[in-house]
Write a protein that holds these residues in place. Structure first.
Motif, PDB file in Angstrom:
ATOM      1  N   TYR A  41      -0.540  -7.413   4.240  1.00 53.10           N
ATOM      2  CA  TYR A  41      -0.413  -5.893   4.361  1.00 53.10           C
ATOM      3  C   TYR A  41      -0.832  -5.484   4.811  1.00 53.10           C
ATOM      4  O   TYR A  41      -2.258  -5.729   5.141  1.00 53.10           O
ATOM      5  CB  TYR A  41       0.295  -4.933   2.829  1.00 53.10           C
ATOM      6  N   CYS A  42      -1.408  -5.149   5.857  1.00 52.63           N
ATOM      7  CA  CYS A  42      -1.509  -4.502   7.658  1.00 52.63           C
ATOM      8  C   CYS A  42      -1.205  -3.395   7.946  1.00 52.63           C
ATOM      9  O   CYS A  42       0.018  -3.437   7.850  1.00 52.63           O
ATOM     10  CB  CYS A  42      -1.930  -5.704   8.342  1.00 52.63           C
ATOM     11  N   ARG A  43      -1.948  -2.970   8.655  1.00 47.65           N
ATOM     12  CA  ARG A  43      -1.519  -2.021   9.370  1.00 47.65           C
ATOM     13  C   ARG A  43      -0.745  -1.879  10.910  1.00 47.65           C
ATOM     14  O   ARG A  43      -1.354  -3.228  11.220  1.00 47.65           O
ATOM     15  CB  ARG A  43      -2.736  -0.542   9.843  1.00 47.65           C
ATOM     16  N   THR A  44      -0.078  -1.393  11.310  1.00 46.94           N
ATOM     17  CA  THR A  44       0.454  -2.211  12.383  1.00 46.94           C
ATOM     18  C   THR A  44      -0.495  -2.678  13.575  1.00 46.94           C
ATOM     19  O   THR A  44      -0.014  -3.403  14.279  1.00 46.94           O
ATOM     20  CB  THR A  44       1.541  -0.941  12.743  1.00 46.94           C
ATOM     21  N   GLU A  45      -1.414  -1.459  14.206  1.00 44.82           N
ATOM     22  CA  GLU A  45      -2.580  -2.293  15.136  1.00 44.82           C
ATOM     23  C   GLU A  45      -2.814  -3.241  14.660  1.00 44.82           C
ATOM     24  O   GLU A  45      -3.203  -4.141  15.621  1.00 44.82           O
ATOM     25  CB  GLU A  45      -2.880  -1.330  15.329  1.00 44.82           C
ATOM     26  N   LEU A  46      -2.310  -3.984  13.637  1.00 47.84           N
ATOM     27  CA  LEU A  46      -3.612  -5.593  13.287  1.00 47.84           C
ATOM     28  C   LEU A  46      -2.377  -6.353  13.400  1.00 47.84           C
ATOM     29  O   LEU A  46      -3.101  -7.380  13.103  1.00 47.84           O
ATOM     30  CB  LEU A  46      -4.024  -5.263  11.466  1.00 47.84           C
ATOM     31  N   LYS A  47      -1.046  -6.163  13.553  1.00 47.67           N
ATOM     32  CA  LYS A  47      -0.352  -7.423  13.190  1.00 47.67           C
ATOM     33  C   LYS A  47      -0.682  -8.279  13.531  1.00 47.67           C
ATOM     34  O   LYS A  47      -0.521  -9.096  13.704  1.00 47.67           O
ATOM     35  CB  LYS A  47       1.520  -6.852  13.735  1.00 47.67           C
ATOM     36  N   LYS A  48      -1.023  -7.898  15.113  1.00 48.08           N
ATOM     37  CA  LYS A  48      -1.122  -9.188  16.798  1.00 48.08           C
ATOM     38  C   LYS A  48      -1.976 -10.108  16.057  1.00 48.08           C
ATOM     39  O   LYS A  48      -1.774 -11.593  15.820  1.00 48.08           O
ATOM     40  CB  LYS A  48      -0.852  -8.684  17.591  1.00 48.08           C
ATOM     41  N   SER A  52      -0.962 -11.532  -3.112  1.00 45.69           N
ATOM     42  CA  SER A  52      -0.526 -10.658  -1.905  1.00 45.69           C
ATOM     43  C   SER A  52      -2.336 -10.567  -1.172  1.00 45.69           C
ATOM     44  O   SER A  52      -3.012 -10.522  -1.623  1.00 45.69           O
ATOM     45  CB  SER A  52       0.150  -9.996  -1.840  1.00 45.69           C
ATOM     46  N   ILE A  53      -2.221 -10.388   0.201  1.00 43.07           N
ATOM     47  CA  ILE A  53      -3.861 -10.090   0.741  1.00 43.07           C
ATOM     48  C   ILE A  53      -3.420  -9.302   1.239  1.00 43.07           C
ATOM     49  O   ILE A  53      -1.872  -7.958   2.000  1.00 43.07           O
ATOM     50  CB  ILE A  53      -4.061 -10.562   1.951  1.00 43.07           C
ATOM     51  N   HIS A  54      -4.058  -7.205   1.307  1.00 43.37           N
ATOM     52  CA  HIS A  54      -3.777  -6.387   1.147  1.00 43.37           C
ATOM     53  C   HIS A  54      -5.247  -6.092   2.247  1.00 43.37           C
ATOM     54  O   HIS A  54      -6.613  -5.633   1.606  1.00 43.37           O
ATOM     55  CB  HIS A  54      -3.695  -5.673   0.564  1.00 43.37           C
ATOM     56  N   LEU A  55      -5.179  -5.531   4.060  1.00 44.48           N
ATOM     57  CA  LEU A  55      -5.980  -5.454   4.925  1.00 44.48           C
ATOM     58  C   LEU A  55      -5.922  -4.056   4.496  1.00 44.48           C
ATOM     59  O   LEU A  55      -5.585  -3.392   5.156  1.00 44.48           O
ATOM     60  CB  LEU A  55      -5.560  -6.149   6.459  1.00 44.48           C
ATOM     61  N   TYR A 110       2.488  -1.117   8.083  1.00 44.66           N
ATOM     62  CA  TYR A 110       3.212  -0.232   8.334  1.00 44.66           C
ATOM     63  C   TYR A 110       1.400   0.915   9.514  1.00 44.66           C
ATOM     64  O   TYR A 110       0.434   0.446   9.523  1.00 44.66           O
ATOM     65  CB  TYR A 110       2.297   0.269   7.069  1.00 44.66           C
ATOM     66  N   SER A 111       2.577   1.825   9.029  1.00 44.42           N
ATOM     67  CA  SER A 111       1.766   3.370  10.244  1.00 44.42           C
ATOM     68  C   SER A 111       1.048   4.374   9.405  1.00 44.42           C
ATOM     69  O   SER A 111       0.630   4.513  10.394  1.00 44.42           O
ATOM     70  CB  SER A 111       2.302   3.885  11.601  1.00 44.42           C
ATOM     71  N   GLY A 112       2.055   4.730   8.414  1.00 44.63           N
ATOM     72  CA  GLY A 112       0.699   6.002   7.652  1.00 44.63           C
ATOM     73  C   GLY A 112       0.394   5.151   6.601  1.00 44.63           C
ATOM     74  O   GLY A 112      -0.573   4.945   6.084  1.00 44.63           O
ATOM     75  N   THR A 113       0.561   5.722   5.020  1.00 41.79           N
ATOM     76  CA  THR A 113       0.761   4.606   3.882  1.00 41.79           C
ATOM     77  C   THR A 113       1.276   3.845   3.120  1.00 41.79           C
ATOM     78  O   THR A 113       2.835   4.184   3.022  1.00 41.79           O
ATOM     79  CB  THR A 113       0.509   6.353   2.906  1.00 41.79           C
ATOM     80  N   LEU A 114       0.341   2.894   2.339  1.00 44.26           N
ATOM     81  CA  LEU A 114       1.042   2.446   1.566  1.00 44.26           C
ATOM     82  C   LEU A 114       1.526   2.709   0.095  1.00 44.26           C
ATOM     83  O   LEU A 114      -0.417   2.619  -0.296  1.00 44.26           O
ATOM     84  CB  LEU A 114       0.053   1.019   2.151  1.00 44.26           C
ATOM     85  N   ARG A 115       2.118   2.206  -0.765  1.00 48.96           N
ATOM     86  CA  ARG A 115       2.418   2.691  -2.111  1.00 48.96           C
ATOM     87  C   ARG A 115       2.642   1.080  -2.380  1.00 48.96           C
ATOM     88  O   ARG A 115       3.533   0.732  -1.879  1.00 48.96           O
ATOM     89  CB  ARG A 115       3.321   3.814  -2.219  1.00 48.96           C
TER      90      ARG A 115
END
Length: 404
Positions: free
Chosen positions: A276-283, A250-253, A298-303
């Motif tokens: 996995y990335c923050r919502t503002e990066l998805k585009k 997997s890739i976690h930004l 995701y918008s907050g915290t990723l576990r």
């Protein structure tokens, strides 16, 4: 007075004395029971309950948890034929003959894959009591590699000319290789598991592959190969300009990565896993990868849960923003977690493993599912009724491996 044995993963009675066997009153909740003819006269008086699997063996038994490599030297040290119980790989080396198999092995129970030379496949098959896996035969005159192997020019230099090579582990072959070395050193090649090979190396390797249907992943030209999960932060990205990454995991930004950095530093991403990335990066991320790639925004915290994890009420209370869960292991929702608080705080859950909680908590998880390739277990499962024993009975329980 008697002996009660319960909740044992592996129970071995093959070397127990007749006196100890006579005292056994009940065996309950055993995943695997191993016994021999000494126990048979006492079995009618024993209460058996929930025995998942059992095997009767003749002679001595050896339990191996992991990988067993069986070669001529190993067999010569055995004084008597042995029954092997293997949780993992059972690998027979090229120097083993059918005669050695016949004299050294009494039986086989393998929870995993078996690898053996082709000429002894029949002899070995006759020794298998149970195989919860697959048997794979390889060239008898091969150099056998059994661990993760990186094939580069240094490795090729060490081989004898025109080597027949078989690999029973993962193969990585992505570095630029000398074509003349491949022609000189390799005659035939068998990849028995999976291989990751660059496009250029695959072209040179094709005429030598004896099993062209092998599981081979080809890395396109110009891509940087990353084995496993890949965490990308701003510092790592700053080292590259329009990089192309081929990632097996997997890739976690990282949350500190900006959309501008994704645009300027990443040309293309290939992965069979998720990003996995923050919502503002998805585009921006969507423009860098194949449409089939799963993107968890995701918008907050990723576990990310790979092992065992307990989610508690204080964690919900003190974590800023929403929580996105990616569960590849086991997560247990503490019984004190308020279902309403869980609903308000949980952004989504991608479930590849197991999640457990109260019926109401599990109902909340159902409403937040993004990916559902796992299991949700509620705590309302009816308890199994096991008879109670009193008096002077001796009880043995909660043991992973018990040998009387």
């Amino acid at each position: 007075m008697g002996t009660i044995i319960k909740e044992v993963a592996f129970l071995d009675l093959t070397e127990a004395s007749e006196e100890a066997l006579k005292e056994i009153k009940a065996i309950h909740g055993v995943a695997f029971l191993l016994y021999n003819e000494k126990f048979e006269p006492f079995m009618p008086k024993v209460s058996f309950h929930e025995i998942s699997s059992s095997v009767k063996v003749d002679g001595k038994c050896s339990f191996i948890n992991g990988k067993l490599e069986f070669d001529k030297g190993f067999a010569s040290e055995l004084k008597d034929p042995m029954f092997f119980f293997v949780n993992g790989k059972f690998i027979v080396r090229p120097d083993v003959t059918a005669e050695i198999i016949d004299h050294a092995i009494n039986g086989l129970h393998v929870n995993g894959r078996i690898y053996c030379p082709k000429p002894i496949q029949g002899a070995l098959q006759q020794k298998i009591n149970q195989n919860n896996g697959q048997m794979t035969a390889y060239m008898s005159d091969a150099v056998l590699e059994t661990s993760h192997l990186t094939i580069d020019n240094d490795y090729l230099q060490q081989l004898e000319p025109q080597t027949n090579l078989a690999v029973a582990g993962k193969v990585t072959m992505v570095e630029d290789l000398d074509a003349s070395l491949i022609d000189e050193k390799l005659n035939k090649v068998e990849f028995l598991q999976e291989a990751v090979v660059s496009k250029a190396n695959k072209k040179m390797l094709n005429p030598k592959l004896t099993n062209p249907s092998a599981k081979i992943t080809v890395v396109p030209e110009g891509f940087i190969y990353i084995d496993g999960d890949f965490h990308l932060d701003s510092d790592t990205l700053s080292r590259y300009q329009q990089a192309k990454w081929f990632v097996t995991g997997s890739i976690h930004l990282d949350p500190n990565v900006t959309a501008e950095e994704v645009k300027n530093h990443i040309a293309e991403i290939k992965t069979k896993d998720a990003i996995y990335c923050r919502t503002e990066l998805k585009k921006e991320v969507l423009q860098k990868c194949d449409p089939s790639v799963k993107i968890t925004a995701y918008s907050g915290t990723l576990r990310i849960v790979d092992g065992e994890y307990k989610l508690t009420q204080p964690e919900l209370d003190y974590t800023e923003g929403k929580i996105a869960l990616v569960v590849r292991g086991v997560i247990d929702i503490d019984k004190n977690v308020d279902p309403k608080a869980l609903f308000d705080k949980l952004e989504r859950i991608d479930l590849y493993g197991v999640a457990s909680g109260t019926p109401e908590q599990c109902g909340v998880l159902q409403t937040k599912l993004g990916v559902y390739n796992g299991v949700i277990e509620t705590g309302d499962v009816e308890e199994k009724q096991i008879p109670e024993y009193h008096g002077e009975d001796t009880c043995i329980s909660g043991v992973s491996h018990l040998k009387l």
